[in-house]
Design a protein around this motif. Sequence first.
Motif, PDB file in Angstrom:
ATOM      1  N   GLN A  90     -16.818 -34.440  49.292  1.00  0.00           N
ATOM      2  CA  GLN A  90     -15.987 -33.595  50.145  1.00  0.00           C
ATOM      3  C   GLN A  90     -15.007 -34.424  50.978  1.00  0.00           C
ATOM      4  O   GLN A  90     -13.892 -33.980  51.253  1.00  0.00           O
ATOM      5  CB  GLN A  90     -16.880 -32.732  51.045  1.00  0.00           C
ATOM      6  CG  GLN A  90     -17.534 -31.598  50.275  1.00  0.00           C
ATOM      7  CD  GLN A  90     -18.598 -30.839  51.046  1.00  0.00           C
ATOM      8  OE1 GLN A  90     -19.148 -29.873  50.544  1.00  0.00           O
ATOM      9  NE2 GLN A  90     -18.918 -31.266  52.251  1.00  0.00           N
ATOM     10  N   PHE A  93     -12.217 -34.965  48.696  1.00  0.00           N
ATOM     11  CA  PHE A  93     -11.416 -33.736  48.637  1.00  0.00           C
ATOM     12  C   PHE A  93     -10.476 -33.662  49.840  1.00  0.00           C
ATOM     13  O   PHE A  93      -9.306 -33.289  49.710  1.00  0.00           O
ATOM     14  CB  PHE A  93     -12.317 -32.505  48.610  1.00  0.00           C
ATOM     15  CG  PHE A  93     -12.920 -32.209  47.269  1.00  0.00           C
ATOM     16  CD1 PHE A  93     -12.361 -32.688  46.102  1.00  0.00           C
ATOM     17  CD2 PHE A  93     -14.059 -31.424  47.168  1.00  0.00           C
ATOM     18  CE1 PHE A  93     -12.917 -32.406  44.866  1.00  0.00           C
ATOM     19  CE2 PHE A  93     -14.618 -31.126  45.938  1.00  0.00           C
ATOM     20  CZ  PHE A  93     -14.048 -31.629  44.783  1.00  0.00           C
ATOM     21  N   ASN A  94     -11.002 -34.004  51.011  1.00  0.00           N
ATOM     22  CA  ASN A  94     -10.181 -33.951  52.219  1.00  0.00           C
ATOM     23  C   ASN A  94      -8.996 -34.902  52.138  1.00  0.00           C
ATOM     24  O   ASN A  94      -7.891 -34.580  52.589  1.00  0.00           O
ATOM     25  CB  ASN A  94     -11.024 -34.298  53.446  1.00  0.00           C
ATOM     26  CG  ASN A  94     -11.994 -33.194  53.824  1.00  0.00           C
ATOM     27  OD1 ASN A  94     -11.977 -32.113  53.253  1.00  0.00           O
ATOM     28  ND2 ASN A  94     -12.850 -33.472  54.795  1.00  0.00           N
ATOM     29  N   CYS A  96      -7.452 -35.789  49.432  1.00  0.00           N
ATOM     30  CA  CYS A  96      -6.481 -35.141  48.543  1.00  0.00           C
ATOM     31  C   CYS A  96      -5.750 -34.016  49.264  1.00  0.00           C
ATOM     32  O   CYS A  96      -4.535 -33.839  49.106  1.00  0.00           O
ATOM     33  CB  CYS A  96      -7.185 -34.596  47.304  1.00  0.00           C
ATOM     34  SG  CYS A  96      -7.899 -35.846  46.230  1.00  0.00           S
ATOM     35  N   THR A  97      -6.487 -33.250  50.069  1.00  0.00           N
ATOM     36  CA  THR A  97      -5.872 -32.168  50.827  1.00  0.00           C
ATOM     37  C   THR A  97      -4.824 -32.707  51.794  1.00  0.00           C
ATOM     38  O   THR A  97      -3.733 -32.140  51.937  1.00  0.00           O
ATOM     39  CB  THR A  97      -6.950 -31.388  51.610  1.00  0.00           C
ATOM     40  OG1 THR A  97      -7.899 -30.851  50.687  1.00  0.00           O
ATOM     41  CG2 THR A  97      -6.336 -30.254  52.410  1.00  0.00           C
ATOM     42  N   THR A 131     -17.211 -31.141  57.163  1.00  0.00           N
ATOM     43  CA  THR A 131     -17.353 -31.967  55.963  1.00  0.00           C
ATOM     44  C   THR A 131     -18.741 -32.563  55.833  1.00  0.00           C
ATOM     45  O   THR A 131     -19.213 -32.837  54.725  1.00  0.00           O
ATOM     46  CB  THR A 131     -16.296 -33.092  55.989  1.00  0.00           C
ATOM     47  OG1 THR A 131     -14.997 -32.510  56.104  1.00  0.00           O
ATOM     48  CG2 THR A 131     -16.344 -33.936  54.723  1.00  0.00           C
ATOM     49  N   SER A 138     -14.506 -27.698  52.786  1.00  0.00           N
ATOM     50  CA  SER A 138     -13.694 -28.767  52.200  1.00  0.00           C
ATOM     51  C   SER A 138     -13.180 -28.395  50.822  1.00  0.00           C
ATOM     52  O   SER A 138     -12.006 -28.622  50.491  1.00  0.00           O
ATOM     53  CB  SER A 138     -14.514 -30.062  52.117  1.00  0.00           C
ATOM     54  OG  SER A 138     -14.791 -30.566  53.396  1.00  0.00           O
ATOM     55  N   LEU A 139     -14.041 -27.815  50.000  1.00  0.00           N
ATOM     56  CA  LEU A 139     -13.623 -27.429  48.662  1.00  0.00           C
ATOM     57  C   LEU A 139     -12.573 -26.319  48.713  1.00  0.00           C
ATOM     58  O   LEU A 139     -11.587 -26.354  47.969  1.00  0.00           O
ATOM     59  CB  LEU A 139     -14.830 -26.975  47.841  1.00  0.00           C
ATOM     60  CG  LEU A 139     -14.546 -26.516  46.402  1.00  0.00           C
ATOM     61  CD1 LEU A 139     -13.845 -27.613  45.607  1.00  0.00           C
ATOM     62  CD2 LEU A 139     -15.836 -26.085  45.710  1.00  0.00           C
ATOM     63  N   PHE A 142      -9.266 -27.737  49.701  1.00  0.00           N
ATOM     64  CA  PHE A 142      -8.723 -28.484  48.571  1.00  0.00           C
ATOM     65  C   PHE A 142      -8.115 -27.540  47.526  1.00  0.00           C
ATOM     66  O   PHE A 142      -7.094 -27.865  46.899  1.00  0.00           O
ATOM     67  CB  PHE A 142      -9.843 -29.320  47.947  1.00  0.00           C
ATOM     68  CG  PHE A 142      -9.463 -30.015  46.677  1.00  0.00           C
ATOM     69  CD1 PHE A 142      -8.555 -31.065  46.684  1.00  0.00           C
ATOM     70  CD2 PHE A 142     -10.022 -29.630  45.468  1.00  0.00           C
ATOM     71  CE1 PHE A 142      -8.203 -31.713  45.503  1.00  0.00           C
ATOM     72  CE2 PHE A 142      -9.688 -30.275  44.291  1.00  0.00           C
ATOM     73  CZ  PHE A 142      -8.775 -31.315  44.310  1.00  0.00           C
ATOM     74  N   ALA A 145      -4.727 -25.913  49.176  1.00  0.00           N
ATOM     75  CA  ALA A 145      -3.587 -26.805  49.405  1.00  0.00           C
ATOM     76  C   ALA A 145      -2.555 -26.771  48.266  1.00  0.00           C
ATOM     77  O   ALA A 145      -1.352 -26.642  48.527  1.00  0.00           O
ATOM     78  CB  ALA A 145      -4.077 -28.229  49.655  1.00  0.00           C
TER      79      ALA A 145
END
Length: 320
Positions: A90, A93-94, A96-97, A131, A138-139, A142, A145
């Motif tokens: 996660q 993922f954050n 990437c976000t 998170t 978080s997912l 993601f 976004a």
Amino acid sequence: MKRMLAIGGLHVLACLFFLHFAWPDQANLLTPDSMAYDRLAVNLIANQVFSLEHGPPFIPYTFRTPVYPLFLVGLYVVFGHNPVVPVLVQILFNLCTLQILFATGRLLLGQPQAYWGCVVLAVSGVFVLQTRYILTESLSAFLLAPVVYALAWISRSGEGDTLFGLRRLGLIAVIGALLGVLTLCRPGSFYLAILLAPVVVVQGGRAVLGRRVQAVAVAGLCFVLVLSPWLARNYYYFQSVRIDSLHGFNLYYTTVATMRALDGDLSLKESMAAMQERAVAAVQEWDARLEAEHGAGAVWVAVSHGDVIKAVLVHALATP
């Protein structure tokens, strides 16, 4: 690039700082909601059933939707049943976000504003603290976004432009599919998809109205196609086409109502209705009081738990 690496590093440090408080007792990573997601994933791996039961008969479950449990299944199959692994993923993922947020902000507002937006999100309490738990935040962020970025790109691009090899109509189809996956991660996102449709249609005026309607139709079709296996499964078990067992109550399902239902001899539905009635009565009382003191044009702000605010909004909008 260096600034984004620094912002990403800042977020990782913040996440790890709060994660260390849960170490070494991994049970601290599991809230009651987390334990439900974890049990669903374990049952999917061990018994191939979507159920919370610890043994047969496995009663089909629809209170939670399938995307996050399936995410856990993938991680547990590869890395074993370790709650720390989803938390670490996660964090990725954050990151990437944050990168997608930067691209969106740079496209719409400019590079300096995009950097500051990422800094604020990187140290945001909700973004950091949620998170550390096995929860959907978080997912879902993601998944949301790229939808926001794609919509921003469409608003700024020409008809012949492509993004990652996709023309506008193909990108609209991907947006619809992502919104479907997002809804199966957090069911409340269903309302986001509904709200986006008229926004997309009215953009650009009458000259492009036909193309906008076509785009919404394509996105809607992909959205429904993603949801359809889950809806068919629920119809098979429950004879009702619904996303989850709170269908119709997603806007104002509250922790407050849950606790009152547990404390008293009430069903969850009765408790939610009582919570809404009390909240609406309080707002109406204050509204009448302030109107009497300051006149009919008085403007005031109500501050409360987010779910209570949602309950009031549902009543104000006459939503069943």
